[in-house]
Enzyme design. Sequence first.
Site, PDB file in Angstrom:
ATOM      1  CE  LYS A  10      -2.865  -0.110   3.416  1.00  8.88           C
ATOM      2  NZ  LYS A  10      -3.176   1.028   4.280  1.00  8.88           N
TER       3      LYS A  10
ATOM      4  NE  ARG B  97      -6.759   0.116   9.430  1.00 10.20           N
ATOM      5  CZ  ARG B  97      -5.655   0.608   9.947  1.00 10.20           C
ATOM      6  NH1 ARG B  97      -5.676   1.135  11.148  1.00 10.20           N
ATOM      7  NH2 ARG B  97      -4.523   0.550   9.277  1.00 10.20           N
TER       8      ARG B  97
ATOM      9  NE  ARG C  68       9.553  -5.885   7.063  1.00 11.40           N
ATOM     10  CZ  ARG C  68       8.487  -5.122   6.897  1.00 11.40           C
ATOM     11  NH1 ARG C  68       8.413  -4.312   5.873  1.00 11.40           N
ATOM     12  NH2 ARG C  68       7.484  -5.168   7.745  1.00 11.40           N
TER      13      ARG C  68
ATOM     14  NE  ARG D 101       9.326  -4.017  12.403  1.00 10.77           N
ATOM     15  CZ  ARG D 101       8.577  -3.412  11.493  1.00 10.77           C
ATOM     16  NH1 ARG D 101       9.128  -2.770  10.501  1.00 10.77           N
ATOM     17  NH2 ARG D 101       7.265  -3.454  11.560  1.00 10.77           N
TER      18      ARG D 101
ATOM     19  NE  ARG E 264       1.063  -6.115  11.521  1.00  7.26           N
ATOM     20  CZ  ARG E 264       2.076  -5.782  10.711  1.00  7.26           C
ATOM     21  NH1 ARG E 264       3.131  -6.548  10.617  1.00  7.26           N
ATOM     22  NH2 ARG E 264       2.014  -4.690   9.996  1.00  7.26           N
TER      23      ARG E 264
END
Length: 227
Positions: free
Chosen positions: A19, A93, A127, A160, A171
């Site tokens: 995004k 949202r 990542r 992370r 999530r």
Amino acid sequence: MVVRPLLRAVIMGPPGSGKGTVSARIIKHFGVKHLSSGDLLRDNMQKKTEVGILAKSYIDQGQLIPDHIMTQLMLNEIKGLDQYNWLLDGFPRTVAQAEALDKECHIDTVIDLDVPFETIKCRLTARWIHPASGRVYNLEFSPPKVQGIDDITGEPLVQRDDDKPETVSKRLQAYDAQTKPVLEYYRKKGLLKSFSGTETNRIWPHIYAFLQTKLPDVSQKDATNPR
């Protein structure tokens, strides 16, 4: 000369769907004002505004910020952009937020990045970062020379919390539960335009072509090969 009506657009997509990259390209090519609810929240919390202090109190307790606070924050900002084309990111949202937005302005289009959750999981969990410098590696397309080690300092890389597989799954589930009704709300209004794919660079030309039907390309670079 025909004056085009101002564009009122929303971009939606799960975390890790690209995004941010797509929004940056839309800004560059079409000169729209980009309004990110996350950026706006951080800014208000940093400046300790009334809304910022209130929002932080919910975040600190691990709670979602109530609809009326997010709506107040975003609508106040939107009022200052009535002369511009704009793109909302991270808002609405919930259906309640979408309904409140409808009362204030007419949304023209909702761009939905439909990226498979499996692709996103691979992308985010690949990542790793070097905490001291902020250098980011991706095991799929920009791995370190030695697995788990920073190329420059030789220090260990860390993942992370947000990028750990179990967190990513949570999530994505939360996004799905919260956002599906909003997508359905806009689909019923005939405003939802979904772009499916696994790579941002492949999805982008389709988004670009779609937006060209609504706005002229204002970038100075070669518009025949949008990047």
